[in-house]
Write a protein that holds these residues in place. Structure first.
Motif, PDB file in Angstrom:
ATOM      1  N   LYS A   1       0.019  10.018  -4.112  1.00 22.92           N
ATOM      2  CA  LYS A   1      -0.111   9.060  -5.211  1.00 22.92           C
ATOM      3  C   LYS A   1      -1.346   8.171  -5.071  1.00 22.92           C
ATOM      4  N   LYS A   2      -2.236   8.512  -4.128  1.00 19.24           N
ATOM      5  CA  LYS A   2      -3.449   7.720  -3.933  1.00 19.24           C
ATOM      6  C   LYS A   2      -4.266   7.689  -5.221  1.00 19.24           C
ATOM      7  N   ASN A   3      -4.742   6.515  -5.566  1.00 22.21           N
ATOM      8  CA  ASN A   3      -5.511   6.241  -6.790  1.00 22.21           C
ATOM      9  C   ASN A   3      -4.698   6.439  -8.062  1.00 22.21           C
ATOM     10  N   LYS A   4      -3.376   6.416  -7.933  1.00 22.93           N
ATOM     11  CA  LYS A   4      -2.481   6.499  -9.084  1.00 22.93           C
ATOM     12  C   LYS A   4      -1.612   5.243  -9.123  1.00 22.93           C
ATOM     13  N   ASN A   5      -1.053   4.973 -10.293  1.00 20.17           N
ATOM     14  CA  ASN A   5      -0.166   3.826 -10.438  1.00 20.17           C
ATOM     15  C   ASN A   5       1.162   4.092  -9.749  1.00 20.17           C
ATOM     16  N   ILE A   6       1.649   3.080  -9.055  1.00 18.56           N
ATOM     17  CA  ILE A   6       2.970   3.137  -8.447  1.00 18.56           C
ATOM     18  C   ILE A   6       3.711   1.843  -8.799  1.00 18.56           C
ATOM     19  N   PHE A   7       5.005   1.886  -8.655  1.00 19.24           N
ATOM     20  CA  PHE A   7       5.853   0.719  -8.872  1.00 19.24           C
ATOM     21  C   PHE A   7       6.579   0.452  -7.568  1.00 19.24           C
ATOM     22  N   LEU A   8       6.711  -0.815  -7.203  1.00 15.98           N
ATOM     23  CA  LEU A   8       7.327  -1.145  -5.943  1.00 15.98           C
ATOM     24  C   LEU A   8       8.087  -2.462  -6.005  1.00 15.98           C
ATOM     25  N   TYR A   9       9.049  -2.581  -5.103  1.00 16.22           N
ATOM     26  CA  TYR A   9       9.777  -3.826  -4.898  1.00 16.22           C
ATOM     27  C   TYR A   9       9.369  -4.367  -3.541  1.00 16.22           C
ATOM     28  N   ILE A  10       9.114  -5.680  -3.464  1.00 19.12           N
ATOM     29  CA  ILE A  10       8.815  -6.295  -2.185  1.00 19.12           C
ATOM     30  C   ILE A  10       9.856  -7.370  -1.874  1.00 19.12           C
ATOM     31  N   LYS A  11       9.946  -7.733  -0.600  1.00 20.10           N
ATOM     32  CA  LYS A  11      10.933  -8.702  -0.113  1.00 20.10           C
ATOM     33  C   LYS A  11      10.445 -10.133  -0.277  1.00 20.10           C
ATOM     34  N   GLU A  12       9.890 -10.463  -1.391  1.00 19.73           N
ATOM     35  CA  GLU A  12       9.371 -11.808  -1.658  1.00 19.73           C
ATOM     36  C   GLU A  12       9.596 -12.118  -3.129  1.00 19.73           C
ATOM     37  N   ASN A  13       9.452 -13.376  -3.482  1.00 16.77           N
ATOM     38  CA  ASN A  13       9.524 -13.725  -4.899  1.00 16.77           C
ATOM     39  C   ASN A  13       8.137 -13.987  -5.473  1.00 16.77           C
ATOM     40  N   ASN A  14       7.089 -13.841  -4.628  1.00 16.09           N
ATOM     41  CA  ASN A  14       5.705 -13.901  -5.101  1.00 16.09           C
ATOM     42  C   ASN A  14       4.817 -13.201  -4.085  1.00 16.09           C
ATOM     43  N   CYS A  15       3.587 -12.944  -4.465  1.00 15.16           N
ATOM     44  CA  CYS A  15       2.619 -12.345  -3.526  1.00 15.16           C
ATOM     45  C   CYS A  15       1.244 -12.968  -3.745  1.00 15.16           C
ATOM     46  N   SER A  16       1.233 -14.266  -3.846  1.00 18.94           N
ATOM     47  CA  SER A  16       0.016 -14.991  -4.182  1.00 18.94           C
ATOM     48  C   SER A  16      -0.974 -15.120  -3.025  1.00 18.94           C
ATOM     49  N   ASN A  17      -0.532 -14.914  -1.786  1.00 21.39           N
ATOM     50  CA  ASN A  17      -1.416 -15.043  -0.629  1.00 21.39           C
ATOM     51  C   ASN A  17      -2.067 -13.690  -0.324  1.00 21.39           C
ATOM     52  N   PRO A  18      -3.368 -13.534  -0.602  1.00 18.01           N
ATOM     53  CA  PRO A  18      -4.018 -12.238  -0.369  1.00 18.01           C
ATOM     54  C   PRO A  18      -4.169 -11.875   1.105  1.00 18.01           C
ATOM     55  N   ASN A  19      -3.954 -12.819   2.023  1.00 15.04           N
ATOM     56  CA  ASN A  19      -4.105 -12.555   3.454  1.00 15.04           C
ATOM     57  C   ASN A  19      -2.798 -12.150   4.130  1.00 15.04           C
ATOM     58  N   LYS A  20      -1.699 -12.273   3.437  1.00  9.20           N
ATOM     59  CA  LYS A  20      -0.389 -11.949   4.006  1.00  9.20           C
ATOM     60  C   LYS A  20      -0.089 -10.461   3.831  1.00  9.20           C
ATOM     61  N   ILE A  21       0.639  -9.886   4.781  1.00 10.52           N
ATOM     62  CA  ILE A  21       1.116  -8.504   4.650  1.00 10.52           C
ATOM     63  C   ILE A  21       2.565  -8.584   4.200  1.00 10.52           C
ATOM     64  N   TYR A  22       2.835  -8.089   3.009  1.00  7.59           N
ATOM     65  CA  TYR A  22       4.164  -8.132   2.413  1.00  7.59           C
ATOM     66  C   TYR A  22       4.944  -6.874   2.777  1.00  7.59           C
ATOM     67  N   THR A  23       6.258  -6.963   2.775  1.00  9.33           N
ATOM     68  CA  THR A  23       7.108  -5.830   3.129  1.00  9.33           C
ATOM     69  C   THR A  23       7.655  -5.162   1.875  1.00  9.33           C
ATOM     70  N   ILE A  24       7.413  -3.861   1.768  1.00  7.95           N
ATOM     71  CA  ILE A  24       7.932  -3.077   0.638  1.00  7.95           C
ATOM     72  C   ILE A  24       9.372  -2.703   0.928  1.00  7.95           C
ATOM     73  N   ILE A  25      10.213  -2.866  -0.083  1.00 16.98           N
ATOM     74  CA  ILE A  25      11.611  -2.425   0.011  1.00 16.98           C
ATOM     75  C   ILE A  25      11.735  -1.009  -0.516  1.00 16.98           C
ATOM     76  N   GLU A  26      11.078  -0.754  -1.659  1.00 18.08           N
ATOM     77  CA  GLU A  26      11.233   0.541  -2.323  1.00 18.08           C
ATOM     78  C   GLU A  26      10.003   0.836  -3.168  1.00 18.08           C
ATOM     79  N   VAL A  27       9.608   2.110  -3.208  1.00 13.33           N
ATOM     80  CA  VAL A  27       8.504   2.575  -4.047  1.00 13.33           C
ATOM     81  C   VAL A  27       9.061   3.535  -5.067  1.00 13.33           C
ATOM     82  N   LYS A  28       8.639   3.373  -6.309  1.00 10.77           N
ATOM     83  CA  LYS A  28       9.103   4.253  -7.392  1.00 10.77           C
ATOM     84  C   LYS A  28       7.932   5.016  -7.956  1.00 10.77           C
TER      85      LYS A  28
END
Length: 94
Positions: free
Chosen positions: A67-94
């Motif tokens: 799926k590289k260079n393609k659109n994906i949908f994902l859920y992360i374990k956060e309610n925002n992802c505003s910090n570009p320096n943080k590594i967020y945890t993916i729960i699920e990829v669709k």
């Protein structure tokens, strides 16, 4: 009896809501995968831009690499992802 059922239903909803996790649903373009970390260019309005995400252990890496260079949908374990320096945890990829 109706009053009792109403009170019981309200209590169940309050308990369920208090136990709910805040997860964020995002859409983006998969740019790269290295060392179990994905770089995704997020297109969702809540936090647009490139972000780093830790991949879950149960994910099929070969399938995701296709799926590289393609659109994906994902859920992360956060309610925002505003910090570009943080590594967020993916729960699920669709």
């Amino acid at each position: 009896m109706k009053f009792f059922i109403s009170i019981l239903s309200s209590l169940i909803l309050i308990i369920a809501y208090s136990k709910a996790d805040d997860n964020l649903f995002l859409r983006g373009t998969l740019k790269n995968i290295e060392n179990n970390t994905a770089i995704i260019d997020i297109k969702s309005g809540s936090c647009p831009g490139k972000r780093k995400f830790r991949l879950p252990g149960n994910i099929n890496l070969e399938s995701l690499k296709e799926k590289k260079n393609k659109n994906i949908f994902l859920y992360i374990k956060e309610n925002n992802c505003s910090n570009p320096n943080k590594i967020y945890t993916i729960i699920e990829v669709k």
